[in-house]
Design a protein around this motif. Structure first.
Motif, PDB file in Angstrom:
ATOM      1  N   ALA A 123       0.824  -1.208   0.160  1.00  0.00           N
ATOM      2  CA  ALA A 123      -0.132  -0.121  -0.041  1.00  0.00           C
ATOM      3  C   ALA A 123       0.947   1.362   0.110  1.00  0.00           C
ATOM      4  CB  ALA A 123      -1.002  -0.061   1.327  1.00  0.00           C
ATOM      5  N   VAL A 124       0.291   2.315  -0.415  1.00  0.00           N
ATOM      6  CA  VAL A 124       1.250   3.388  -0.447  1.00  0.00           C
ATOM      7  C   VAL A 124       0.321   4.874  -0.048  1.00  0.00           C
ATOM      8  CG1 VAL A 124       2.535   5.233  -2.053  1.00  0.00           C
ATOM      9  CG2 VAL A 124       2.675   2.932  -2.378  1.00  0.00           C
ATOM     10  N   GLN A 150      -9.072  -4.013   1.241  1.00  0.00           N
ATOM     11  CA  GLN A 150      -9.461  -5.522   1.720  1.00  0.00           C
ATOM     12  C   GLN A 150      -8.489  -6.225   1.281  1.00  0.00           C
ATOM     13  OE1 GLN A 150     -13.537  -7.366   1.502  1.00  0.00           O
ATOM     14  NE2 GLN A 150     -12.679  -8.063  -0.235  1.00  0.00           N
ATOM     15  N   CYS A 151      -8.098  -7.193   2.120  1.00  0.00           N
ATOM     16  CA  CYS A 151      -7.125  -8.373   1.812  1.00  0.00           C
ATOM     17  C   CYS A 151      -7.887  -9.610   1.661  1.00  0.00           C
ATOM     18  CB  CYS A 151      -5.993  -8.440   2.783  1.00  0.00           C
ATOM     19  SG  CYS A 151      -5.055  -6.889   2.661  1.00  0.00           S
ATOM     20  N   ASP A 169      -3.540 -10.950  -0.872  1.00  0.00           N
ATOM     21  CA  ASP A 169      -3.766  -9.978  -2.075  1.00  0.00           C
ATOM     22  C   ASP A 169      -4.606  -9.012  -1.584  1.00  0.00           C
ATOM     23  OD1 ASP A 169      -4.126  -9.332  -4.832  1.00  0.00           O
ATOM     24  OD2 ASP A 169      -6.257  -9.783  -4.794  1.00  0.00           O
ATOM     25  N   CYS A 170      -4.361  -7.538  -1.676  1.00  0.00           N
ATOM     26  CA  CYS A 170      -4.894  -6.493  -1.050  1.00  0.00           C
ATOM     27  C   CYS A 170      -5.313  -5.483  -2.094  1.00  0.00           C
ATOM     28  CB  CYS A 170      -4.091  -5.683   0.016  1.00  0.00           C
ATOM     29  SG  CYS A 170      -3.471  -6.934   1.354  1.00  0.00           S
ATOM     30  N   LYS A 171      -6.549  -4.942  -1.969  1.00  0.00           N
ATOM     31  CA  LYS A 171      -7.259  -4.043  -2.938  1.00  0.00           C
ATOM     32  C   LYS A 171      -7.742  -2.807  -2.069  1.00  0.00           C
ATOM     33  CE  LYS A 171      -6.526  -6.967  -6.484  1.00  0.00           C
ATOM     34  NZ  LYS A 171      -5.388  -6.732  -7.369  1.00  0.00           N
ATOM     35  N   LYS A 172      -7.767  -1.591  -2.986  1.00  0.00           N
ATOM     36  CA  LYS A 172      -8.266  -0.516  -2.404  1.00  0.00           C
ATOM     37  C   LYS A 172      -9.776  -0.503  -2.299  1.00  0.00           C
ATOM     38  CE  LYS A 172      -8.436   4.427  -3.506  1.00  0.00           C
ATOM     39  NZ  LYS A 172      -8.150   5.639  -4.248  1.00  0.00           N
ATOM     40  N   THR A 173     -10.526  -0.104  -1.269  1.00  0.00           N
ATOM     41  CA  THR A 173     -11.910  -0.064  -1.324  1.00  0.00           C
ATOM     42  C   THR A 173     -12.562   1.473  -0.874  1.00  0.00           C
ATOM     43  OG1 THR A 173     -12.153  -0.793   0.917  1.00  0.00           O
ATOM     44  CG2 THR A 173     -12.080  -2.524  -0.817  1.00  0.00           C
ATOM     45  N   ASP A 174     -13.834   1.624  -0.921  1.00  0.00           N
ATOM     46  CA  ASP A 174     -14.235   2.791  -0.290  1.00  0.00           C
ATOM     47  C   ASP A 174     -14.515   2.526   1.152  1.00  0.00           C
ATOM     48  OD1 ASP A 174     -16.513   1.682  -0.458  1.00  0.00           O
ATOM     49  OD2 ASP A 174     -17.487   2.950  -2.042  1.00  0.00           O
ATOM     50  N   PRO A 179     -14.967  -2.166  -4.052  1.00  0.00           N
ATOM     51  CA  PRO A 179     -13.565  -1.989  -4.409  1.00  0.00           C
ATOM     52  C   PRO A 179     -13.124  -1.076  -5.398  1.00  0.00           C
ATOM     53  CG  PRO A 179     -15.193  -3.841  -5.631  1.00  0.00           C
ATOM     54  CD  PRO A 179     -16.021  -3.135  -4.537  1.00  0.00           C
ATOM     55  N   GLY A 180     -12.092  -0.462  -5.296  1.00  0.00           N
ATOM     56  CA  GLY A 180     -11.470   0.474  -6.149  1.00  0.00           C
ATOM     57  C   GLY A 180     -10.406   0.065  -7.072  1.00  0.00           C
ATOM     58  N   ARG A 181      -9.640   0.707  -7.882  1.00  0.00           N
ATOM     59  CA  ARG A 181      -8.697   0.294  -8.590  1.00  0.00           C
ATOM     60  C   ARG A 181      -7.200   0.265  -7.860  1.00  0.00           C
ATOM     61  NH1 ARG A 181      -8.717   3.620 -13.986  1.00  0.00           N
ATOM     62  NH2 ARG A 181      -7.150   1.919 -14.511  1.00  0.00           N
ATOM     63  N   GLY A 182      -6.679  -0.854  -7.842  1.00  0.00           N
ATOM     64  CA  GLY A 182      -5.239  -1.003  -7.481  1.00  0.00           C
ATOM     65  C   GLY A 182      -5.192  -1.044  -6.089  1.00  0.00           C
TER      66      GLY A 182
END
Length: 264
Positions: A123-124, A150-151, A169-174, A179-182
């Protein structure tokens, strides 16, 4: 006249120098030179953080070899872990005024007891002098800003014993979990951060899934591993054969025929 001019120069020189020192320390306006990074993670999860610094805007200096321009937090997370990290906004290294530009993050967890039974994803947090409003993280009245993700655990088998390995595997969400992108990400301007708190809130998906498609078959009580050509077939794709399955071995050595329950 000379004495008077000297007194005037002296009178104004000291505050000017003080302003410069205050600026390089990030406290030109009396604001703190730090902010707090923290995380709300699932049990047995931890984050590593590396704060990355670059020469401040307008500076032409550089740090020889880039040494000491990164500061790590929770780098030995399996031994000791602290959710709250106090991160400096400005630092001076080798006489060069630096400013924080990003925080490289690693979300980690262990799925077994062996030292290698771990996985993580990135994450960044980006920090800039200026950002368009639509890209800036927002702070509430309490001075806290939260970004979400979310992972999910992905499972596969490895080697001739078909030992179960897991990948995070982790993704961006609101905020609602959409889910969002990246990967999980947020961005702020430098002047937003003094004395504030940035929180990374990561949920763990309820279900795990295969890391590679067409290698496991979903049954009513879990997943069964396709045999493939034979037990030594490392890829072992199903290719429409949903009758011949193989056993596999859990990280602790337990022999199983179904995941996650082990026995049918």
């Amino acid at each position: 006249m000379t004495t008077l001019n000297s007194q005037v120069k002296s009178r104004f020189k000291i505050p000017a120098l003080g302003c410069y020192l205050a600026l390089t320390a990030g406290c030109a306006t009396g604001q703190p030179n730090t902010f707090t990074f923290t995380a709300d993670l699932s049990p047995d999860f931890a984050y590593q953080a590396v704060a990355v610094y670059e020469p401040a805007k307008g500076e032409t200096c550089s740090v020889p070899g880039g040494r000491n321009t990164e500061v790590g937090f929770n780098l030995k997370w399996r031994e000791t872990y602290t959710p709250n990290s106090e991160i400096a906004l400005h630092r001076t290294v080798s006489g060069c005024p630096l400013v924080i530009r990003r925080i490289k993050l690693e979300i980690n967890s262990a799925y077994g007891k062996d030292w290698g039974d771990i996985s993580g994803d990135s994450a960044v947090v980006a920090i800039r002098d200026e950002l368009e409003e639509q890209y800036k993280g927002t702070f509430g009245e309490a001075g806290e800003s939260t970004f979400y993700g979310q992972c999910q655990w992905l499972f596969r088998t490895s080697g001739k014993p078909r030992i179960l390995r897991k990948i995070l595997d982790c993704k961006k969400t609101d905020a609602l979990g959409e889910p969002g992108r990246g990967r999980p990400f947020s961005a702020y301007t430098l002047d937003q951060l003094p004395g504030k708190t940035v929180k990374m809130a990561i949920k763990l998906a309820d279900e795990e899934r295969p890391a590679i498609g067409d290698t496991w078959v979903k049954v009513h009580n879990g997943w069964k591993r396709c045999m493939g050509d034979n037990f030594e077939d490392q890829y072992a794709f199903c290719y429409g054969n949903y009758k011949d399955f193989s056993g596999f071995q859990m990280p602790d050595g337990q022999k199983c025929t179904i995941y996650p329950g082990c026995t049918e």
